[in-house]
Design an enzyme around this catalytic site. Sequence first.
Site, PDB file in Angstrom:
ATOM      1  N   ILE A  74       0.814  -1.216   0.000  1.00 34.43           N
ATOM      2  CA  ILE A  74       0.000   0.000   0.000  1.00 34.43           C
ATOM      3  C   ILE A  74       0.845   1.263   0.000  1.00 34.43           C
ATOM      4  CG2 ILE A  74      -2.040  -1.044   1.054  1.00 34.43           C
ATOM      5  CD1 ILE A  74      -1.116   0.000   3.752  1.00 34.43           C
ATOM      6  N   ASN A  90      11.866   5.396   1.095  1.00 37.01           N
ATOM      7  CA  ASN A  90      13.291   5.094   1.192  1.00 37.01           C
ATOM      8  C   ASN A  90      13.562   3.895   2.091  1.00 37.01           C
ATOM      9  OD1 ASN A  90      14.466   7.201  -0.452  1.00 37.01           O
ATOM     10  ND2 ASN A  90      13.653   8.617   1.056  1.00 37.01           N
ATOM     11  N   PHE A  91      12.665   3.646   3.043  1.00 36.04           N
ATOM     12  CA  PHE A  91      12.867   2.552   3.987  1.00 36.04           C
ATOM     13  C   PHE A  91      12.624   1.198   3.350  1.00 36.04           C
ATOM     14  CE2 PHE A  91       8.495   3.938   4.179  1.00 36.04           C
ATOM     15  CZ  PHE A  91       7.808   2.750   4.005  1.00 36.04           C
ATOM     16  N   LEU A 102       5.579  -0.508   2.435  1.00 37.03           N
ATOM     17  CA  LEU A 102       4.528  -0.501   3.438  1.00 37.03           C
ATOM     18  C   LEU A 102       3.440  -1.448   2.961  1.00 37.03           C
ATOM     19  CD1 LEU A 102       3.962   1.072   6.100  1.00 37.03           C
ATOM     20  CD2 LEU A 102       2.440   2.516   4.760  1.00 37.03           C
ATOM     21  N   LYS A 155       5.488  -1.974   8.088  1.00 31.43           N
ATOM     22  CA  LYS A 155       6.619  -1.321   7.439  1.00 31.43           C
ATOM     23  C   LYS A 155       7.768  -2.323   7.375  1.00 31.43           C
ATOM     24  CE  LYS A 155       8.462   3.416   7.663  1.00 31.43           C
ATOM     25  NZ  LYS A 155       8.540   4.614   8.523  1.00 31.43           N
ATOM     26  N   ASP A 186      12.151  16.460   8.845  1.00 25.17           N
ATOM     27  CA  ASP A 186      11.478  15.892   7.668  1.00 25.17           C
ATOM     28  C   ASP A 186      10.092  16.495   7.469  1.00 25.17           C
ATOM     29  OD1 ASP A 186      11.328  14.342   5.417  1.00 25.17           O
ATOM     30  OD2 ASP A 186      10.867  12.469   6.461  1.00 25.17           O
TER      31      ASP A 186
END
Length: 421
Positions: A50, A54-55, A58, A73, A163
């Site tokens: 969904i 950068n991580f 999700l 995540k 951020d």
Amino acid sequence: MDHPREKEADRPVRSSKVPQGRSGHSRPSSSSASSGVLMVGPNFRVGKKIGCGNFGELKLGKNLYTNEYVAIKLEPVKSRAPQLHLEYRFYKTLGSADGLPQVFYFGPCGKYNAMVLELLGPSLEDLFDLCDRTFSLKTVLMIAIQLISRMEYVHSKNLIYRDVKPENFLIGRQGNKKEHIIHIIDFGLAKEYIDPETKKHIPYREHKSLTGTARYMSINTHLGKEQSRRDDLEALGHMFMYFLRGSLPWQGLKADTLKERYQKIGDTKRNTPIEVLCENFPEEMATYLRYVRRLDFFEKPDYDYLRNLFTELFDRKGYAFDYSYDWVGRQIPTPVGTVHVDSGASAITRESHAHRDRPSQHQPLRNQVVSSTNGELNADDPLAAHSNAPITAQAEVEVVDEAKCCCFFKRKRKKNTPRHK
């Protein structure tokens, strides 16, 4: 969620011990049944993708014990610039407070680290699109008053956010008691500005790599200066004007290279007088920016002064703090359909708002996290669309101006012409 990233060596020190989440986390962290169902921890089933950033990715998830939907995540264990463990640690530091949703689990999941998150509603950028890319003064003031308090609370826990962008501020899910609250999400770029060992403020430095989103970051960040509390507040001010104007003067600049583009953005910010940026809007908007830009690197901002600027303007305009935002009454897309936001939704009194939006210094510690998902889910189970597509790790240092996010809206690129109320 693309944004400039600092060098890994400059990140806060990570603990080598993987923190445990809530009950049941000592049991096997992940499992894959013969049916191919991927599990995170003992009770979270992984579903369709969904969102991304950068991580990593999700995913939609479901708590098989409570039948509630969650967001999961996922970050590759071998990521070149891991941040999920650090983000989890920051949420433990932040504890429980208004506008900080929960984390239900953190732990390994095969080749990934996984954090199970609370699903939230759409982001302010999604809602901005829904409202034809302009917000009324009343809506911006209700947002601003809350976000000054969010940032004050973050700073009170010795963290700077770094951020700021509309994609990182989400309303609650429709039908939830927190649906009108603006939440702050994604602490992957946060940093401790008070050294945990010396208990002193981090030193002033220059020649730092860019961290944040160029459209909103402070002028000093463009100049390569170490960020502190002042920079979070300046970035918020730029975002407030983005909402009021419809765009910012430094959007859409062309250049041959990214470096030149960010240089142009920074130059345009410096060369745009505050009076011009805030022209045709209440003087309080300019006063806010002048104040935060004059703050010293080490200085603690006067959050009450900034909040009062906007609350007094709000009162003078005769507005009621009823959470009747511009998007109330519109159809909000979700992963499985649309939700009508009832204009008659429960209103909260100004007094209760004022009390709630003051950061509490005595909140009990509780694992918290945020979700960059948007919208809510109905009784239909979309988990069958599970994807095992691999996650590609992002570059260690990445500089991107455009505020990108994963959402449920199809974005329309519009000309960057300022809109005035």
